[in-house]
Design a protein around this motif. Sequence first.
Motif: not given
Length: 141
Positions: A8-26
């Motif tokens: 139940y840990a909250p999701p990580l929110v990263l700058p640029g998370q909507h970029r495919p490579e960042a979205a993949f990691r998250v």
Amino acid sequence: MNDDLVRYAPPLVLPGQHRPEAAFRVAHDLLVRRAPREALEVLAPALEAEPDNIGLRTLRAWAYLNQARLQRAEEELAWLVEEQPDDVWARHALGRSLERQSRHDEALPHLRLAAAMSGDPEHELAVLRVERLAGRITSAA
């Protein structure tokens, strides 16, 4: 470590998370932490930008499987198998999705191919299990 804390840990929110490579990691991190709903939320905008991204679609299939949204998982996995017929994970997951829908005869070819390609004993056991469920083999009396 307490499994509830991880789950139940909250999701990580990263700058640029909507970029495919960042979205993949998250999304991958969220799926590992058993948060498929949150992973799907992260994947949606990235898949709008790149609808044919195999990595993102693989994660979406994994999320659907974790939510037992089997029809959605099947659709995603069928697309993945068509795009990459040698993807052992997608082929096995498609077979499992079909098995979980009690569509054993449809599941068997995918499970057999995954077992043959991987040599993984777990994949071979899945074939035997589904053959038994399909009535192709019977247990010894």
